[in-house]
Scaffold this active site. Sequence first.
Site, PDB file in Angstrom:
ATOM      1  N   TYR A 135      10.805  -8.066   4.267  1.00 50.83           N
ATOM      2  CA  TYR A 135       9.447  -7.666   3.866  1.00 50.83           C
ATOM      3  C   TYR A 135       8.577  -8.918   3.731  1.00 50.83           C
ATOM      4  O   TYR A 135       7.443  -8.955   4.232  1.00 50.83           O
ATOM      5  CB  TYR A 135       9.469  -6.882   2.540  1.00 50.83           C
ATOM      6  CG  TYR A 135       8.072  -6.487   2.079  1.00 50.83           C
ATOM      7  CD1 TYR A 135       7.298  -5.593   2.825  1.00 50.83           C
ATOM      8  CD2 TYR A 135       7.515  -7.030   0.918  1.00 50.83           C
ATOM      9  CE1 TYR A 135       6.007  -5.246   2.419  1.00 50.83           C
ATOM     10  CE2 TYR A 135       6.232  -6.686   0.506  1.00 50.83           C
ATOM     11  CZ  TYR A 135       5.477  -5.797   1.264  1.00 50.83           C
ATOM     12  OH  TYR A 135       4.206  -5.466   0.862  1.00 50.83           O
TER      13      TYR A 135
ATOM     14  N   SER B  19       0.077  -9.638   1.175  1.00 48.76           N
ATOM     15  CA  SER B  19       0.830  -9.448  -0.077  1.00 48.76           C
ATOM     16  C   SER B  19       1.170 -10.821  -0.634  1.00 48.76           C
ATOM     17  O   SER B  19       1.225 -11.803   0.109  1.00 48.76           O
ATOM     18  CB  SER B  19       2.137  -8.705   0.207  1.00 48.76           C
ATOM     19  OG  SER B  19       2.991  -8.730  -0.941  1.00 48.76           O
TER      20      SER B  19
HETATM   21  P1  NDP Z   1       1.466   3.424  -0.245  1.00 45.06           P
HETATM   22  O1  NDP Z   1       2.889   3.757   0.059  1.00 45.06           O
HETATM   23  O2  NDP Z   1       0.812   4.147  -1.363  1.00 45.06           O
HETATM   24  O3  NDP Z   1       0.574   3.581   1.074  1.00 45.06           O
HETATM   25  C1  NDP Z   1       1.038   3.172   2.326  1.00 45.06           C
HETATM   26  C2  NDP Z   1       0.124   3.744   3.396  1.00 45.06           C
HETATM   27  O4  NDP Z   1       0.584   3.271   4.673  1.00 45.06           O
HETATM   28  C3  NDP Z   1       0.151   5.261   3.438  1.00 45.06           C
HETATM   29  O5  NDP Z   1      -1.132   5.763   3.631  1.00 45.06           O
HETATM   30  C4  NDP Z   1       1.019   5.554   4.638  1.00 45.06           C
HETATM   31  O6  NDP Z   1       0.592   6.752   5.278  1.00 45.06           O
HETATM   32  C5  NDP Z   1       0.715   4.366   5.546  1.00 45.06           C
HETATM   33  N1  NDP Z   1       1.799   4.169   6.501  1.00 45.06           N
HETATM   34  C6  NDP Z   1       3.075   3.800   6.217  1.00 45.06           C
HETATM   35  N2  NDP Z   1       3.815   3.800   7.331  1.00 45.06           N
HETATM   36  C7  NDP Z   1       2.993   4.195   8.338  1.00 45.06           C
HETATM   37  C8  NDP Z   1       3.177   4.406   9.730  1.00 45.06           C
HETATM   38  N3  NDP Z   1       4.367   4.211  10.312  1.00 45.06           N
HETATM   39  N4  NDP Z   1       2.132   4.815  10.476  1.00 45.06           N
HETATM   40  C9  NDP Z   1       0.930   5.026   9.886  1.00 45.06           C
HETATM   41  N5  NDP Z   1       0.685   4.834   8.580  1.00 45.06           N
HETATM   42  C10 NDP Z   1       1.714   4.433   7.821  1.00 45.06           C
HETATM   43  O7  NDP Z   1       1.461   1.852  -0.531  1.00 45.06           O
HETATM   44  P2  NDP Z   1       0.267   0.830  -0.837  1.00 45.06           P
HETATM   45  O8  NDP Z   1      -1.030   1.494  -0.903  1.00 45.06           O
HETATM   46  O9  NDP Z   1       0.700   0.020  -1.987  1.00 45.06           O
HETATM   47  O10 NDP Z   1       0.381  -0.100   0.460  1.00 45.06           O
HETATM   48  C11 NDP Z   1      -0.714  -0.401   1.287  1.00 45.06           C
HETATM   49  C12 NDP Z   1      -0.562  -1.831   1.795  1.00 45.06           C
HETATM   50  O11 NDP Z   1      -0.593  -2.721   0.683  1.00 45.06           O
HETATM   51  C13 NDP Z   1       0.760  -2.110   2.514  1.00 45.06           C
HETATM   52  O12 NDP Z   1       0.495  -2.924   3.636  1.00 45.06           O
HETATM   53  C14 NDP Z   1       1.571  -2.874   1.478  1.00 45.06           C
HETATM   54  O13 NDP Z   1       2.522  -3.716   2.068  1.00 45.06           O
HETATM   55  C15 NDP Z   1       0.466  -3.646   0.782  1.00 45.06           C
HETATM   56  N6  NDP Z   1       0.769  -4.156  -0.545  1.00 45.06           N
HETATM   57  C16 NDP Z   1       1.135  -3.320  -1.553  1.00 45.06           C
HETATM   58  C17 NDP Z   1       1.412  -3.840  -2.806  1.00 45.06           C
HETATM   59  C18 NDP Z   1       1.884  -2.985  -3.940  1.00 45.06           C
HETATM   60  O14 NDP Z   1       2.413  -3.537  -4.935  1.00 45.06           O
HETATM   61  N7  NDP Z   1       1.693  -1.669  -3.920  1.00 45.06           N
HETATM   62  C19 NDP Z   1       1.257  -5.267  -3.087  1.00 45.06           C
HETATM   63  C20 NDP Z   1       0.902  -6.062  -1.940  1.00 45.06           C
HETATM   64  C21 NDP Z   1       0.641  -5.507  -0.734  1.00 45.06           C
HETATM   65  P3  NDP Z   1       1.564   7.904   5.837  1.00 45.06           P
HETATM   66  O15 NDP Z   1       2.850   7.825   5.075  1.00 45.06           O
HETATM   67  O16 NDP Z   1       0.798   9.162   5.624  1.00 45.06           O
HETATM   68  O17 NDP Z   1       1.720   7.568   7.277  1.00 45.06           O
HETATM   69  C1  8X3 Z   2       4.077  -5.713  -2.662  1.00 45.87           C
HETATM   70  C2  8X3 Z   2       4.280  -6.563  -3.843  1.00 45.87           C
HETATM   71  O1  8X3 Z   2       5.892  -8.087  -5.085  1.00 45.87           O
HETATM   72  O2  8X3 Z   2       6.820  -6.143  -4.032  1.00 45.87           O
HETATM   73  O3  8X3 Z   2       3.796  -6.426  -1.506  1.00 45.87           O
HETATM   74  O4  8X3 Z   2       6.102  -7.958  -2.695  1.00 45.87           O
HETATM   75  S1  8X3 Z   2       5.857  -7.206  -3.909  1.00 45.87           S
END
Ligand code: NDP
Ligand code: 8X3
Length: 251
Positions: A152, A139
């Site tokens: 985070y 991220s």
């Molecule tokens: P979502 O919330 O849409 O997806 C998160 C995914 O992670 C889900 O499929 C969820 O599945 C899974 N997950 C969460 N906790 C667990 C757990 N304890 N065990 C297994 N699976 C888990 O968010 P994003 O798609 O945005 O996030 C995906 C990645 O991208 C993360 O690592 C996030 O930090 C990163 N990211 C996101 C950004 C954003 O702005 N959206 C920016 C930068 C990075 P389920 O709940 O079914 O277990």
């Molecule tokens: C997700 C993006 O800006 O909330 O990692 O950190 S931010």
Amino acid sequence: MKNKIALVTGATSGIGKACAITLAKLGYNIIATGRRSERLTDLGSELPKSIDYLPLVFDVREREKVLEILGSLPENWKEIDVLINNAGNAHGMDPIQKGSLDDWDAMMDINVKGLLYVSKAIIPGMTERNSGTIINIGSIAGKEVYPNGNVYCGSKHAVDAITKGMRIDLNPYGIKVMAIHPGLVETEFSLVRFKGDEKRSESVYQGFEPLHAQDIADIVEFSVTRPPHVVIADVVVFPTAQATSTIVKKD
Ligand code: NDP
Ligand code: 8X3
């Protein structure tokens, strides 16, 4: 030639789901993981019929379960070519003096330790075969620190450091290790961070066009289609409206 295999964690929504669908369209057999089993079943119906699909339901925090499930994959699913360590979320957004221990545990346990447990299960197969690609979803929070982002940001800085460590240690085996560090992507991320508060979550993405999950999947597609001598090691990707984690040009 048999299809290659990709394992995507956190494939029940957002970036992980988009990556699973994109890799399936490229012809990979897909192992998709997450806790919400119905979502994994639904994902199966969105994948091309020409590939094989193995949904696995587990919480990445459960160390023994992760090692047991990934350590006993069916014979034809053992040779994983691409691992996408994507499962993760932010929990809460409070100043450090007010943060919740449960939120801190969740972020460190899922984003850092969960990634390590999955990697521990998959990497030995890659080193044995001297091949594989690992893509860690970091991220911008792993490159910068922003107000109230404390833990985070700490968890994603850890992902950044672990990725670099993996690249060094796995260098002798020809394993490609990369990280993608997105800025604001509209997924369920903010809904989770703000504990189901839809209004607050939607406001994060208002007044500008955020990244879409598919934008990250497109980078994954580009990365896994490079020739053997090329690794896209580290990518920071923003929506055009974003300049840093805190500077976003809104209408
Ligand atoms: P979502 O919330 O849409 O997806 C998160 C995914 O992670 C889900 O499929 C969820 O599945 C899974 N997950 C969460 N906790 C667990 C757990 N304890 N065990 C297994 N699976 C888990 O968010 P994003 O798609 O945005 O996030 C995906 C990645 O991208 C993360 O690592 C996030 O930090 C990163 N990211 C996101 C950004 C954003 O702005 N959206 C920016 C930068 C990075 P389920 O709940 O079914 O277990
Ligand atoms: C997700 C993006 O800006 O909330 O990692 O950190 S931010």
